[in-house]
Design a protein around this motif. Structure first.
Motif, PDB file in Angstrom:
ATOM      1  N   GLY A 138     136.092  43.546  82.205  1.00  0.00           N
ATOM      2  CA  GLY A 138     136.033  44.996  82.024  1.00  0.00           C
ATOM      3  C   GLY A 138     135.011  45.451  80.992  1.00  0.00           C
ATOM      4  O   GLY A 138     134.761  46.650  80.857  1.00  0.00           O
ATOM      5  N   GLY A 175     131.848  45.055  81.130  1.00  0.00           N
ATOM      6  CA  GLY A 175     130.630  45.551  81.779  1.00  0.00           C
ATOM      7  C   GLY A 175     129.637  44.468  82.185  1.00  0.00           C
ATOM      8  O   GLY A 175     128.452  44.753  82.399  1.00  0.00           O
ATOM      9  N   LYS A 176     130.114  43.245  82.350  1.00  0.00           N
ATOM     10  CA  LYS A 176     129.214  42.128  82.685  1.00  0.00           C
ATOM     11  C   LYS A 176     128.459  42.362  83.992  1.00  0.00           C
ATOM     12  O   LYS A 176     127.239  42.249  84.044  1.00  0.00           O
ATOM     13  CB  LYS A 176     130.002  40.810  82.795  1.00  0.00           C
ATOM     14  N   SER A 177     129.214  42.668  85.061  1.00  0.00           N
ATOM     15  CA  SER A 177     128.566  42.811  86.372  1.00  0.00           C
ATOM     16  C   SER A 177     127.624  44.006  86.394  1.00  0.00           C
ATOM     17  O   SER A 177     126.539  43.937  86.982  1.00  0.00           O
ATOM     18  CB  SER A 177     129.619  42.958  87.474  1.00  0.00           C
ATOM     19  N   THR A 178     128.035  45.086  85.736  1.00  0.00           N
ATOM     20  CA  THR A 178     127.187  46.281  85.684  1.00  0.00           C
ATOM     21  C   THR A 178     125.875  45.939  84.984  1.00  0.00           C
ATOM     22  O   THR A 178     124.781  46.303  85.459  1.00  0.00           O
ATOM     23  CB  THR A 178     127.925  47.401  84.901  1.00  0.00           C
ATOM     24  N   ARG A 211     139.790  50.897  81.477  1.00  0.00           N
ATOM     25  CA  ARG A 211     138.993  50.303  82.564  1.00  0.00           C
ATOM     26  C   ARG A 211     139.822  49.306  83.376  1.00  0.00           C
ATOM     27  O   ARG A 211     139.729  49.255  84.602  1.00  0.00           O
ATOM     28  CB  ARG A 211     137.777  49.577  81.982  1.00  0.00           C
ATOM     29  N   ARG A 265     141.294  49.390  87.308  1.00  0.00           N
ATOM     30  CA  ARG A 265     141.060  48.282  88.219  1.00  0.00           C
ATOM     31  C   ARG A 265     142.354  47.806  88.889  1.00  0.00           C
ATOM     32  O   ARG A 265     142.327  46.957  89.772  1.00  0.00           O
ATOM     33  CB  ARG A 265     140.456  47.146  87.390  1.00  0.00           C
ATOM     34  N   SER A 304     129.108  52.921  76.679  1.00  0.00           N
ATOM     35  CA  SER A 304     128.526  54.139  77.265  1.00  0.00           C
ATOM     36  C   SER A 304     127.303  53.776  78.100  1.00  0.00           C
ATOM     37  O   SER A 304     126.792  52.655  78.018  1.00  0.00           O
ATOM     38  CB  SER A 304     128.084  55.070  76.129  1.00  0.00           C
TER      39      SER A 304
HETATM   40  N1  LIG Z   1     128.270  50.481  79.182  1.00  0.00           N
HETATM   41  C1  LIG Z   1     129.133  51.082  80.028  1.00  0.00           C
HETATM   42  N2  LIG Z   1     129.322  52.417  79.957  1.00  0.00           N
HETATM   43  C2  LIG Z   1     130.181  53.039  80.775  1.00  0.00           C
HETATM   44  N3  LIG Z   1     130.923  52.418  81.728  1.00  0.00           N
HETATM   45  C3  LIG Z   1     130.777  51.098  81.853  1.00  0.00           C
HETATM   46  C4  LIG Z   1     129.870  50.357  81.023  1.00  0.00           C
HETATM   47  N4  LIG Z   1     129.931  49.056  81.378  1.00  0.00           N
HETATM   48  C5  LIG Z   1     130.825  48.991  82.383  1.00  0.00           C
HETATM   49  N5  LIG Z   1     131.327  50.194  82.674  1.00  0.00           N
HETATM   50  C6  LIG Z   1     132.360  50.489  83.684  1.00  0.00           C
HETATM   51  O1  LIG Z   1     133.484  49.679  83.368  1.00  0.00           O
HETATM   52  C7  LIG Z   1     134.050  49.109  84.534  1.00  0.00           C
HETATM   53  C8  LIG Z   1     134.035  47.588  84.412  1.00  0.00           C
HETATM   54  O2  LIG Z   1     132.674  47.140  84.472  1.00  0.00           O
HETATM   55  P1  LIG Z   1     132.277  45.739  85.101  1.00  0.00           P
HETATM   56  O3  LIG Z   1     130.797  45.638  85.036  1.00  0.00           O
HETATM   57  O4  LIG Z   1     132.927  45.540  86.428  1.00  0.00           O
HETATM   58  O5  LIG Z   1     132.957  44.756  84.032  1.00  0.00           O
HETATM   59  P2  LIG Z   1     133.132  43.165  84.069  1.00  0.00           P
HETATM   60  O6  LIG Z   1     132.108  42.614  85.016  1.00  0.00           O
HETATM   61  O7  LIG Z   1     132.885  42.747  82.651  1.00  0.00           O
HETATM   62  O8  LIG Z   1     134.544  42.904  84.476  1.00  0.00           O
HETATM   63  C9  LIG Z   1     133.244  49.649  85.709  1.00  0.00           C
HETATM   64  O9  LIG Z   1     133.923  50.779  86.208  1.00  0.00           O
HETATM   65  C10 LIG Z   1     131.922  50.062  85.083  1.00  0.00           C
HETATM   66  O10 LIG Z   1     131.327  51.122  85.773  1.00  0.00           O
END
Ligand SMILES: Nc1ncnc2c1ncn2[C@@H]1O[C@H](COP(=O)(O)OP(=O)(O)O)[C@@H](O)[C@H]1O
Length: 194
Positions: free
Chosen positions: A17, A19-22, A111, A115, A154
């Protein structure tokens, strides 16, 4: 750093959660050299690199040997982003940079709730984030100078973080180029002195 890699291996890690994948997706889109985004959790599931499903934790029990065998040739080639909530399984020689994403625990809770994680899994992950579990693991497994902690709360953070990693990639390439030139010069010197 592996001697023959022309493209780096970057780990993006952090509590689920954060933001790794993002980050990994945006970085793969914007990197000046091609980087393959490997979502390790997805790979484990899709390629059966596990010993079964753990109902209690609602996650797969990873077969680390199988996972490492699968990733070894990709790591040797370089040009890859490893996106996973843990990182100490990856050998030091594979890795050029480790990004540990961090997030305020209230935001992280939201977050994970969004999920649809069960309460126990949310609590466990939240506690792990508060206790610095992933950062400590990364710091123990790799040289401190390659481990970088970045906030991910953010869109501004996301933008700034990806820009920083792109700048790091450009520096890495430059260093690598200079190293290749030095290596070639050394080899020429050795040939001349024979
Ligand atoms: N820097 C960020 N600012 C705002 N929202 C974010 C940020 N990074 C991630 N998110 C949001 O948080 C949620 C989890 O992100 P995700 O990339 O799936 O995390 P992870 O891969 O670490 O489990 C998603 O809904 C994503 O859009």
């Amino acid at each position: 750093m592996a001697p023959n890699r022309t493209s780096p291996v970057i780990i993006i890690t952090g509590t689920p959660g954060t933001g790794k994948s993002t980050h990994a997706q945006l970085l793969a889109d914007e990197s000046p050299i091609p980087l393959k985004h490997i979502n390790v959790g997805k790979m484990v599931k899709e390629q059966g690199l596990h010993e079964g499903y753990d109902d209690e934790w609602q996650s797969f029990t990873v077969d680390e040997d199988k996972l490492l065998d699968e990733l070894e040739p990709l790591a040797a080639e370089g040009g890859m982003i490893l996106d996973w909530h843990t990182c100490e399984v990856f050998p030091e020689r594979w890795v050029d940079l480790v990004i540990v994403l961090r997030c305020n625990h209230t935001l992280l809770w939201e977050r994970l709730e969004e999920r649809g994680y069960p309460l126990k899994k949310i609590q466990e992950n939240n506690e792990a984030e508060i206790m610095n579990v992933v950062f400590d693991e990364a710091s123990e497994a790799y040289q401190p100078e390659i481990v970088v902690e970045l906030q991910s709360e953010s869109m501004e953070h996301l933008r700034g973080n990806v820009d920083r990693i792109v700048a790091w990639i450009n520096n890495w390439r430059e260093d690598q180029g200079q190293r290749d030139v030095r290596q070639r010069d050394n080899e020429e010197e050795q040939l001349k002195s024979r």
